[in-house]
Design a protein around this motif. Structure first.
Motif, short mmCIF file in Angstrom:
data_model
loop_
_atom_site.label_atom_id
_atom_site.label_comp_id
_atom_site.label_asym_id
_atom_site.label_seq_id
_atom_site.Cartn_x
_atom_site.Cartn_y
_atom_site.Cartn_z
N ALA A 14 -55.74 6.67 -6.22
CA ALA A 14 -56.05 6.43 -7.63
C ALA A 14 -54.82 6.02 -8.42
O ALA A 14 -54.88 5.14 -9.28
N MET A 15 -53.67 6.65 -8.12
CA MET A 15 -52.43 6.30 -8.81
C MET A 15 -52.00 4.88 -8.47
O MET A 15 -51.54 4.13 -9.33
N VAL A 16 -52.17 4.51 -7.19
CA VAL A 16 -51.83 3.14 -6.80
C VAL A 16 -52.71 2.15 -7.54
O VAL A 16 -52.26 1.11 -8.03
N LEU A 17 -54.01 2.47 -7.62
CA LEU A 17 -54.93 1.59 -8.33
C LEU A 17 -54.59 1.50 -9.81
O LEU A 17 -54.70 0.44 -10.43
N THR A 18 -54.16 2.62 -10.38
CA THR A 18 -53.78 2.62 -11.80
C THR A 18 -52.58 1.71 -12.03
O THR A 18 -52.55 0.93 -12.98
N VAL A 19 -51.59 1.82 -11.16
CA VAL A 19 -50.41 0.96 -11.27
C VAL A 19 -50.81 -0.50 -11.14
O VAL A 19 -50.36 -1.37 -11.88
N ALA A 20 -51.69 -0.77 -10.17
CA ALA A 20 -52.14 -2.15 -9.97
C ALA A 20 -52.89 -2.66 -11.18
O ALA A 20 -52.74 -3.81 -11.59
N GLY A 21 -53.72 -1.79 -11.77
CA GLY A 21 -54.49 -2.21 -12.92
C GLY A 21 -53.62 -2.46 -14.13
O GLY A 21 -53.98 -3.26 -15.01
N CYS A 22 -52.48 -1.79 -14.21
CA CYS A 22 -51.58 -1.99 -15.34
C CYS A 22 -50.56 -3.08 -15.10
O CYS A 22 -49.72 -3.35 -15.96
N ALA A 23 -50.58 -3.68 -13.92
CA ALA A 23 -49.59 -4.68 -13.59
C ALA A 23 -49.76 -5.91 -14.45
O ALA A 23 -50.87 -6.36 -14.70
N GLN A 137 -42.58 10.78 -2.95
CA GLN A 137 -42.27 9.37 -2.69
C GLN A 137 -42.78 8.44 -3.78
O GLN A 137 -42.26 7.35 -3.96
N LEU A 138 -43.82 8.87 -4.49
CA LEU A 138 -44.49 7.96 -5.42
C LEU A 138 -43.57 7.36 -6.48
O LEU A 138 -43.65 6.15 -6.73
N PRO A 139 -42.70 8.15 -7.15
CA PRO A 139 -41.84 7.52 -8.16
C PRO A 139 -40.98 6.40 -7.58
O PRO A 139 -40.79 5.36 -8.23
N ILE A 140 -40.46 6.60 -6.37
CA ILE A 140 -39.64 5.57 -5.74
C ILE A 140 -40.46 4.32 -5.45
O ILE A 140 -40.06 3.19 -5.75
N LEU A 141 -41.64 4.53 -4.88
CA LEU A 141 -42.48 3.39 -4.50
C LEU A 141 -43.00 2.64 -5.73
O LEU A 141 -43.07 1.41 -5.74
N ILE A 142 -43.37 3.38 -6.78
CA ILE A 142 -43.86 2.74 -8.00
C ILE A 142 -42.73 1.97 -8.68
O ILE A 142 -42.93 0.87 -9.20
N ALA A 143 -41.51 2.55 -8.67
CA ALA A 143 -40.37 1.84 -9.25
C ALA A 143 -40.10 0.54 -8.50
O ALA A 143 -39.81 -0.50 -9.11
N PHE A 144 -40.21 0.58 -7.18
CA PHE A 144 -40.01 -0.63 -6.40
C PHE A 144 -41.09 -1.65 -6.72
O PHE A 144 -40.82 -2.84 -6.86
#
Length: 249
Positions: A14-23, A137-144
């Motif tokens: 869900a967090m990955v999808l949220t990031v993708a949706g806000c891209a 790991q999520l903060p690192i991956l989202i920052a990347f």
């Protein structure tokens, strides 16, 4: 225990999808990464962006720069991955005893929960330890993720047949992203867990659909990351796999 792990996987997805949706779209106004603007920009986005630009300056292409940074980041979080493997191994060793408790107290869920907690305490096992590294790991991956999205230089670069700022017109990367996600799940033993088996098919399909609209730079990062994980498990995951199989007998 398995239910908690599955719930964590759902939250991560869900967090990955949220990031993708806000891209931001490829035509949207770009976010300006300013290290004085926020702690997030200062400690995550800005260093990653500078490092990526520096690697590109050496290698001459952002496609290779993304590969190098993917490897560096995955090596950085390698201790967390090993911890996750050890936690999974410990839980697998206890699985037969957990199953016996479930059978013995199937009509008394509260007693079953109490005895399961005692079992974890006796063996000094934290059932959530295997999930925590994923969350860390999520903060690192989202920052990347965001450092790629917001880097206008990447958006104007080409790599092989791809324009890194646009989706792959030939759908090669989306297919690779989905296939490598599936193979990674198989390698990590997800297919052996009936409760998690649904994710064996849901995650690759979800990643494939997302990669259809991702800029190629992001889909490329995902493929690189999956390939690294498979190589990593090939070299260091086998000893944990052997112990899990022994525990299951």
């Amino acid at each position: 225990m398995q239910g908690r792990r599955i719930l964590t996987m759902i939250l991560i997805a869900a967090m990955v999808l949220t990031v993708a949706g806000c891209a931001p779209s490829t035509t949207a106004k770009q976010h300006h990464i300013d290290p004085s603007k926020s702690l997030w920009d200062r400690f995550f986005l800005y260093p990653l962006t500078v490092l990526m630009d520096s690697v590109k300056g050496v290698l001459g292409n952002y496609g290779w720069a993304i590969l190098v940074l993917t490897v560096l980041i995955r090596l950085l979080i390698l201790p967390l991955t090993i911890k996750q493997m050890k936690s999974s191994q410990a839980m697998q060793k206890l699985q037969p005893e957990i199953n016996r408790l479930r059978e013995k107290y199937k009509d008394n869920p509260q007693k079953m929960q109490e005895e399961t907690v005692k079992l974890f305490q006796k063996h000094n096992v934290n059932p959530m330890a295997g999930c925590m590294p994923l969350l860390i790991q999520l903060p690192i991956l989202i920052a990347f993720y965001q450092s790629i999205m917001y880097n206008t230089h990447i958006r104007n670069s080409d790599f092989l047949w791809m324009h890194l700022g646009s989706a792959d017109p030939y759908y090669v990367l989306p297919v690779l992203a989905g296939v490598t996600t599936y193979l990674q799940s198989i390698l990590m033993g997800m297919g052996n867990n009936p409760q998690a088996r649904v994710f064996l098919f849901v995650m690759p399909v979800m990643i494939f659909v997302l990669a259809l609209s991702f800029p190629s730079a992001l889909a490329l990062y995902w493929v690189y990351s999956n390939l690294f994980t498979m190589v990593q498990y090939y070299f260091i995951g086998d000893k944990y796999k052997v112990k899990r199989e022994g525990a299951a007998r």
